[in-house]
Design an enzyme around this catalytic site. Structure first.
Site, short mmCIF file in Angstrom:
data_model
loop_
_atom_site.label_atom_id
_atom_site.label_comp_id
_atom_site.label_asym_id
_atom_site.label_seq_id
_atom_site.Cartn_x
_atom_site.Cartn_y
_atom_site.Cartn_z
N SER A 7 -4.23 -22.31 13.33
CA SER A 7 -5.48 -23.05 13.13
C SER A 7 -6.16 -22.53 11.88
O SER A 7 -6.59 -21.38 11.83
CB SER A 7 -6.40 -22.87 14.34
N HIS A 31 -2.75 -26.54 11.76
CA HIS A 31 -3.72 -27.21 12.64
C HIS A 31 -5.08 -27.23 11.93
O HIS A 31 -5.60 -26.19 11.54
CB HIS A 31 -3.80 -26.45 13.96
N ASP A 33 -8.99 -28.24 12.17
CA ASP A 33 -10.08 -28.54 13.12
C ASP A 33 -11.24 -29.21 12.41
O ASP A 33 -11.96 -28.57 11.64
CB ASP A 33 -10.56 -27.24 13.76
N MET A 35 -14.83 -30.92 12.69
CA MET A 35 -16.01 -30.96 13.57
C MET A 35 -17.17 -31.59 12.81
O MET A 35 -17.34 -31.37 11.62
CB MET A 35 -16.40 -29.54 14.00
N HIS A 62 -7.05 -32.23 14.30
CA HIS A 62 -7.74 -32.27 15.59
C HIS A 62 -9.18 -32.71 15.34
O HIS A 62 -9.98 -31.94 14.80
CB HIS A 62 -7.67 -30.85 16.20
N MET A 64 -12.73 -33.32 16.37
CA MET A 64 -13.80 -33.06 17.35
C MET A 64 -15.05 -33.73 16.82
O MET A 64 -16.01 -33.08 16.39
CB MET A 64 -13.97 -31.54 17.52
N MET A 132 -7.05 -28.39 25.79
CA MET A 132 -7.95 -27.36 25.24
C MET A 132 -8.05 -26.20 26.23
O MET A 132 -8.30 -26.41 27.42
CB MET A 132 -9.35 -27.94 25.00
N GLY A 137 -15.31 -25.91 19.43
CA GLY A 137 -16.44 -25.58 18.58
C GLY A 137 -16.20 -24.37 17.69
O GLY A 137 -16.60 -24.37 16.54
N GLY A 140 -11.90 -17.84 18.18
CA GLY A 140 -12.14 -16.50 18.71
C GLY A 140 -12.71 -16.45 20.12
O GLY A 140 -13.21 -15.41 20.54
N ASP A 166 -4.54 -25.37 22.80
CA ASP A 166 -5.40 -24.95 21.69
C ASP A 166 -6.59 -24.17 22.21
O ASP A 166 -7.40 -24.69 22.96
CB ASP A 166 -5.87 -26.22 20.96
N GLY A 167 -6.69 -22.91 21.76
CA GLY A 167 -7.86 -22.09 22.05
C GLY A 167 -7.51 -20.79 22.76
O GLY A 167 -6.97 -20.81 23.86
N GLY A 168 -7.77 -19.68 22.09
CA GLY A 168 -7.52 -18.37 22.72
C GLY A 168 -6.05 -18.07 22.96
O GLY A 168 -5.72 -17.20 23.76
N GLY A 188 -5.55 -19.51 16.07
CA GLY A 188 -6.38 -19.21 14.91
C GLY A 188 -6.54 -17.72 14.73
O GLY A 188 -5.86 -17.09 13.91
N SER A 189 -7.41 -17.12 15.53
CA SER A 189 -7.70 -15.69 15.32
C SER A 189 -6.48 -14.82 15.58
O SER A 189 -6.29 -13.82 14.88
CB SER A 189 -8.90 -15.24 16.14
#
Ligand code: DX5
Ligand code: ZN
Length: 207
Positions: A7, A31, A33, A35, A62, A64, A132, A137, A140, A166-168, A188-189
């Protein structure tokens, strides 16, 4: 074989191209993002930034944003290979149909707090389900464990759809997600805060 999609929200925005080129050799997609400060309380990137990374690796966009139908042409022209829209956004079915009409892949995304059945009326229009595993938003955040059961259930119910998470996502949960049936892991992170992003991606692929 699972694909990893770093990401780019987790990369240094001042040196995005270098970050993309660094991870591209081991990445199935980049990816992106997007927003709008309305669907989620954050503003990130537009189609010009997406376009600037075209050709480095396939682009997984993606959205959002509250009104995805208004922006699909722009992201398509920017070079998106996949565009995902949220079931919680306006006119998701029309958005998926518009994406498909451009001959690229269409994804339907849902938030952890949205009932998993919410996608049933539109999923036939989608090539991919984006599960998700954080509320959208920000980078991390910590991983919502319910994503693993969602992946298992969707894998059984929709064997022909791609499933993206996606996420964490990190090396601590990639194995469970791969076993559950995920096809694409977004990170991402975990990738960009790592001392060796390429090695981290390789580890995530191995589970
Ligand atoms: C969250 C975004 C994610 C996020 C992933 O709204 O959709 O793609 O950037 O970042 P990590 O892997 O740090 O949770
Ligand atoms: Zn995302």
């Amino acid at each position: 074989m699972v694909e990893i999609a770093p990401s780019m929200l987790g990369a240094d925005f001042g040196d995005m191209r270098r970050a993309a080129e660094l991870v591209a050799p081991e990445s199935g997609y980049l990816h992106m993002d997007v927003m709008d400060g309305h669907f989620v309380p954050n503003l990130t990137m537009g189609s010009d930034l997406v376009k600037s990374l075209k050709g480095i690796a396939p682009l997984d966009v993606h959205l959002m944003i509250t009104d995805p139908c208004d922006f699909i042409d722009d992201f398509c022209e920017a070079g998106a290979d996949i565009i995902s829209v949220h079931i919680e956004a306006n006119k998701p079915k029309e958005a998926l149909q518009l994406i498909k009409s451009k001959n690229i892949k269409a994804g339907i995304a849902l938030n952890p707090s949205t009932p998993k059945e919410a996608i049933e009326d539109v999923v036939s229009e989608a090539d991919m389900i984006l599960v998700m595993s954080v509320e959208p938003g920000y980078c991390g955040q910590s991983f919502h464990e319910n994503a693993i059961d969602r992946v298992k259930e969707y894998r059984e119910k929709y064997p022909d759809k791609l499933i993206e998470v996606d996420g964490g996502v990190s090396t601590s949960n990639s194995e469970k997600l791969i076993q559950a049936g995920a096809d694409i892991l977004v990170a991402g992170s975990a990738v960009f805060n790592s001392e060796d992003p390429i090695q981290t991606i390789k580890q995530m692929k191995q589970g």
